[in-house]
Design a protein around this motif. Sequence first.
Motif, PDB file in Angstrom:
ATOM      1  N   GLU A   1       0.839  -1.200   0.000  1.00  0.00           N
ATOM      2  CA  GLU A   1       0.000   0.000   0.000  1.00  0.00           C
ATOM      3  C   GLU A   1       0.875   1.252   0.000  1.00  0.00           C
ATOM      4  O   GLU A   1       0.546   2.259  -0.637  1.00  0.00           O
ATOM      5  CB  GLU A   1      -0.918   0.009   1.219  1.00  0.00           C
ATOM      6  N   MET A   2       1.996   1.175   0.712  1.00  0.00           N
ATOM      7  CA  MET A   2       2.915   2.307   0.759  1.00  0.00           C
ATOM      8  C   MET A   2       3.465   2.619  -0.634  1.00  0.00           C
ATOM      9  O   MET A   2       3.497   3.786  -1.058  1.00  0.00           O
ATOM     10  CB  MET A   2       4.068   1.998   1.717  1.00  0.00           C
TER      11      MET A   2
ATOM     12  N   SER B   1       7.235   9.391   4.036  1.00  0.00           N
ATOM     13  CA  SER B   1       6.256  10.039   4.916  1.00  0.00           C
ATOM     14  C   SER B   1       5.109   9.122   5.322  1.00  0.00           C
ATOM     15  O   SER B   1       4.379   9.429   6.275  1.00  0.00           O
ATOM     16  CB  SER B   1       5.662  11.266   4.203  1.00  0.00           C
ATOM     17  N   TYR B   2       4.950   8.025   4.651  1.00  0.00           N
ATOM     18  CA  TYR B   2       3.752   7.189   4.771  1.00  0.00           C
ATOM     19  C   TYR B   2       3.504   6.744   6.220  1.00  0.00           C
ATOM     20  O   TYR B   2       4.333   6.071   6.838  1.00  0.00           O
ATOM     21  CB  TYR B   2       3.885   5.955   3.881  1.00  0.00           C
ATOM     22  N   GLY B   3       2.366   7.157   6.760  1.00  0.00           N
ATOM     23  CA  GLY B   3       1.942   6.723   8.083  1.00  0.00           C
ATOM     24  C   GLY B   3       2.697   7.326   9.248  1.00  0.00           C
ATOM     25  O   GLY B   3       2.448   6.958  10.402  1.00  0.00           O
ATOM     26  N   ARG B   4       3.607   8.267   8.987  1.00  0.00           N
ATOM     27  CA  ARG B   4       4.380   8.884  10.073  1.00  0.00           C
ATOM     28  C   ARG B   4       3.669  10.133  10.591  1.00  0.00           C
ATOM     29  O   ARG B   4       2.592  10.504  10.115  1.00  0.00           O
ATOM     30  CB  ARG B   4       5.782   9.223   9.580  1.00  0.00           C
ATOM     31  N   ASN B   5       4.274  10.779  11.566  1.00  0.00           N
ATOM     32  CA  ASN B   5       3.774  12.044  12.091  1.00  0.00           C
ATOM     33  C   ASN B   5       4.741  13.159  11.727  1.00  0.00           C
ATOM     34  O   ASN B   5       5.940  12.914  11.547  1.00  0.00           O
ATOM     35  CB  ASN B   5       3.635  11.974  13.616  1.00  0.00           C
TER      36      ASN B   5
ATOM     37  N   SER C   1       0.507  11.602   2.444  1.00  0.00           N
ATOM     38  CA  SER C   1       1.042  10.267   2.683  1.00  0.00           C
ATOM     39  C   SER C   1       1.051   9.926   4.174  1.00  0.00           C
ATOM     40  O   SER C   1       0.890   8.764   4.558  1.00  0.00           O
ATOM     41  CB  SER C   1       2.456  10.155   2.110  1.00  0.00           C
ATOM     42  N   ILE C   2       1.227  10.933   5.017  1.00  0.00           N
ATOM     43  CA  ILE C   2       1.095  10.712   6.459  1.00  0.00           C
ATOM     44  C   ILE C   2      -0.266  10.094   6.760  1.00  0.00           C
ATOM     45  O   ILE C   2      -0.397   9.188   7.580  1.00  0.00           O
ATOM     46  CB  ILE C   2       1.280  12.042   7.222  1.00  0.00           C
ATOM     47  N   GLY C   3      -1.288  10.586   6.078  1.00  0.00           N
ATOM     48  CA  GLY C   3      -2.643  10.069   6.256  1.00  0.00           C
ATOM     49  C   GLY C   3      -2.970   8.862   5.415  1.00  0.00           C
ATOM     50  O   GLY C   3      -4.131   8.429   5.361  1.00  0.00           O
ATOM     51  N   LYS C   4      -1.956   8.302   4.742  1.00  0.00           N
ATOM     52  CA  LYS C   4      -2.124   7.109   3.901  1.00  0.00           C
ATOM     53  C   LYS C   4      -3.220   7.285   2.845  1.00  0.00           C
ATOM     54  O   LYS C   4      -3.910   6.343   2.464  1.00  0.00           O
ATOM     55  CB  LYS C   4      -2.432   5.883   4.761  1.00  0.00           C
TER      56      LYS C   4
ATOM     57  N   ARG D   1      -5.963   8.984   3.180  1.00  0.00           N
ATOM     58  CA  ARG D   1      -7.321   9.022   3.747  1.00  0.00           C
ATOM     59  C   ARG D   1      -7.673  10.378   4.360  1.00  0.00           C
ATOM     60  O   ARG D   1      -8.805  10.571   4.791  1.00  0.00           O
ATOM     61  CB  ARG D   1      -7.466   7.926   4.802  1.00  0.00           C
TER      62      ARG D   1
END
Length: 284
Positions: free
Chosen positions: A4-5, A67-71, A116-119, A121
């Motif tokens: 997904e990433m 950045s994917y899924g990070r803060n 990308s942080i928010g995947k 969404r």
Amino acid sequence: MKSEMQSFSDIAAKVAVRSLIEEVELTPKPGLVDQVNTGAHQDLTLQLMIKSAETLTDTFKNIAFVSYGRNPSQALREEIAAIGRIGERKMFEATGGVNTHKGAIWAIGLLVSAASIGKGRFTIKEIVKRAGEIASFPDRHCPNTNTNGRIVTLKYGVGGARGEAQQGFPHIMKFSLPMLYRSRAYGLTEEKARLKTLLSLIAHVDDTCILHRGGTEALMFAKKKAAYFLTKDNLECINTLDEEFISRNISPGGSADLLAATLFLDKIHALKAVDEVQKYELIK
């Protein structure tokens, strides 16, 4: 099979590049490169702008991937900054040293990272909020060079691209996105909706590209003229504005970057509600 990433990183990069190309292809644009002329620029062409945008695919893909899924954090800010500087070098190599998209790498790079942080969404409001948080961290590894943008922001006391990002892109949220959606709701063609969106930005942004070329007098002239032409139903009169901007050496490059960023947000938001086949249609 891609993760997904990886899939989102590919999509975000394609949307970013597509947004840059759609911005430059929009015609007519006052003082800017388009399909009819090169505006107030002697060193740019439509083909060069498109080539430059396409060279940034890997840059945006890599920004999305890390950045994917990070803060938002200091570490992330400096990671994407390093990727952005690599992208700038590739841009300059492709253009023979001409600055085509440096401002866009900053603005859209932040938005790609935030999305990308928010995947994929996040709402648009969440994306610009996270982008502002990322931009608020200092880049401790940034070369200490006096760029045109930095000189102008200090000289005229304006926020520039950095301030716009740190505040969560207020001109996009208050002016360009509402204008884009309102114009579509009124039944305007997509081209006319985007032209009105650009005019709304020129009318309100303290555009450092304009200030660099012509100072406050040029900026006030551009804002006043854009606001006037926004009231006109016949957007063909933008050709007249184009001539006036060219004669005064006015190029609203900062507003063009924000238009591309607006298109990116619009597209990335639309992708949330469609399946994989439709996603391909939206970004190809």
